[in-house]
Write a protein that holds these residues in place. Structure first.
Motif, short mmCIF file in Angstrom:
data_model
loop_
_atom_site.label_atom_id
_atom_site.label_comp_id
_atom_site.label_asym_id
_atom_site.label_seq_id
_atom_site.Cartn_x
_atom_site.Cartn_y
_atom_site.Cartn_z
N SER A 60 1.16 27.86 17.29
CA SER A 60 2.22 27.18 16.56
C SER A 60 3.48 27.17 17.42
O SER A 60 3.54 27.81 18.46
CB SER A 60 2.49 27.87 15.23
OG SER A 60 2.88 29.20 15.44
N VAL A 61 4.49 26.43 16.98
CA VAL A 61 5.72 26.28 17.74
C VAL A 61 6.91 26.58 16.84
O VAL A 61 6.98 26.10 15.71
CB VAL A 61 5.85 24.84 18.30
CG1 VAL A 61 7.18 24.64 19.03
CG2 VAL A 61 4.69 24.52 19.22
N ASN A 62 7.82 27.40 17.33
CA ASN A 62 9.09 27.68 16.66
C ASN A 62 10.16 27.54 17.72
O ASN A 62 10.48 28.48 18.44
CB ASN A 62 9.09 29.10 16.07
CG ASN A 62 10.39 29.43 15.36
OD1 ASN A 62 11.34 28.66 15.36
ND2 ASN A 62 10.42 30.60 14.78
N LYS A 63 10.71 26.33 17.86
CA LYS A 63 11.69 26.04 18.90
C LYS A 63 12.82 25.21 18.32
O LYS A 63 12.58 24.24 17.62
CB LYS A 63 11.05 25.31 20.07
CG LYS A 63 12.00 25.12 21.23
CD LYS A 63 11.28 24.63 22.46
CE LYS A 63 12.25 24.60 23.63
NZ LYS A 63 11.56 24.37 24.89
N VAL A 64 14.04 25.62 18.65
CA VAL A 64 15.23 24.93 18.20
C VAL A 64 16.04 24.56 19.44
O VAL A 64 16.20 25.38 20.35
CB VAL A 64 16.09 25.83 17.29
CG1 VAL A 64 17.39 25.16 16.92
CG2 VAL A 64 15.31 26.23 16.06
N ILE A 65 16.54 23.32 19.48
CA ILE A 65 17.45 22.88 20.53
C ILE A 65 18.68 22.32 19.85
O ILE A 65 18.59 21.44 18.99
CB ILE A 65 16.79 21.81 21.43
CG1 ILE A 65 15.58 22.38 22.14
CG2 ILE A 65 17.83 21.27 22.43
CD1 ILE A 65 14.80 21.36 22.96
N GLU A 119 18.87 26.78 23.36
CA GLU A 119 17.45 26.77 23.03
C GLU A 119 17.12 28.12 22.43
O GLU A 119 17.57 29.15 22.93
CB GLU A 119 16.57 26.54 24.26
CG GLU A 119 16.54 25.12 24.73
CD GLU A 119 15.50 24.90 25.82
OE1 GLU A 119 14.46 25.59 25.82
OE2 GLU A 119 15.75 24.06 26.68
N GLY A 120 16.35 28.11 21.37
CA GLY A 120 15.98 29.36 20.74
C GLY A 120 14.91 29.16 19.70
O GLY A 120 14.16 28.18 19.74
N LYS A 121 14.86 30.10 18.77
CA LYS A 121 13.86 30.03 17.70
C LYS A 121 14.54 30.35 16.37
O LYS A 121 15.57 31.03 16.33
CB LYS A 121 12.73 31.03 17.94
CG LYS A 121 13.18 32.48 17.90
CD LYS A 121 12.02 33.43 18.10
CE LYS A 121 12.51 34.88 18.02
NZ LYS A 121 11.42 35.83 18.09
N LEU A 122 13.97 29.84 15.29
CA LEU A 122 14.45 30.18 13.95
C LEU A 122 13.88 31.53 13.54
O LEU A 122 12.71 31.81 13.78
CB LEU A 122 13.99 29.14 12.93
CG LEU A 122 14.76 27.84 12.87
CD1 LEU A 122 14.13 26.92 11.84
CD2 LEU A 122 16.21 28.07 12.55
N GLN A 123 14.73 32.33 12.93
CA GLN A 123 14.28 33.63 12.43
C GLN A 123 14.98 33.90 11.11
O GLN A 123 16.20 33.82 11.02
CB GLN A 123 14.61 34.72 13.44
CG GLN A 123 14.10 36.08 13.04
CD GLN A 123 14.26 37.06 14.19
OE1 GLN A 123 13.57 36.95 15.20
NE2 GLN A 123 15.16 37.99 14.03
#
Length: 142
Positions: free
Chosen positions: A4-9, A79-83
Motif C-alpha cells: 500500500s502507499v501512504n504518501k503526501v506531497i 514529502e511525508g506520510k499521514l499519521q
C-alpha cells in the motif's frame, strides 16, 4: 498482503515560526503549520479561495534543521506520510484524534532575506532513521 502507499506531497507557506521541542529521551521534534491554497469557481461563476491548514511534524536532525532555517512565511515543499494518533482526554475521558503529516523530505523554496536564492533540501534519510510509532504520549511535548 498487497503493498500500500501512504504518501503526501505539499507545497505551501508556513503560518508561524516552527516549534522545536525535545522528548523526554532527548529526541528533537519540530511542529510546523503549513497553508495550502485552492482557487475554484462557485455556483455563481465567481472565483473563491480556500485555505487548508496542515500540521507537519519533523523528527531528529530534520527537526533541528527546520528550527534553524524555516520561519513564518517560508515556502516549503514537503514529502511525508499521514499519521493519525489517538488518545483519551484526561479530563473527560473522551477519545481524541489528531492527523499529522510526518515529514520525510523538506525543500526550502523561494528566496532568503538577503535576496539570494534558497533551495535547501532536507531529507530524513540524510538526517538519520525516523522514530518508531511506539512513542508514549508523555514523550510528545505539544
Amino acid at each position: 498482503m498487497a503493498k500500500s502507499v501512504n504518501k503526501v506531497i505539499l507545497v505551501g507557506n508556513v503560518g508561524q515560526d516552527p516549534e522545536v521541542k525535545y522528548t523526554a529521551r532527548g529526541v528533537p521534534v519540530a511542529k510546523v503549520s503549513l497553508a495550502t491554497n485552492e482557487r475554484f469557481k462557485d455556483r455563481n461563476d465567481q472565483w473563491q479561495d480556500r485555505t487548508e491548514w496542515h500540521s507537519v511534524v519533523a523528527w531528529q536532525r530534520l527537526a533541528e534543521i527546520v528550527g534553524e532555517y524555516v520561519r513564518k512565511g517560508s515556502k516549503l515543499y514537503i514529502e511525508g506520510k499521514l499519521q493519525t494518533s489517538t488518545w483519551e482526554d484526561r479530563q473527560n475521558g473522551e477519545k481524541k484524534y489528531r492527523t499529522e503529516i510526518v515529514a520525510r523530505d523538506i525543500v526550502l523554496l523561494g528566496s532568503r532575506d538577503n535576496g539570494q536564492k534558497a533551495s535547501g533540501e532536507m531529507s530524513s534519510e540524510q538526517c538519520g532513521p525516523q522514530p518508531t510509532p511506539a512513542i508514549a504520549d508523555d514523550d510528545i511535548p505539544f
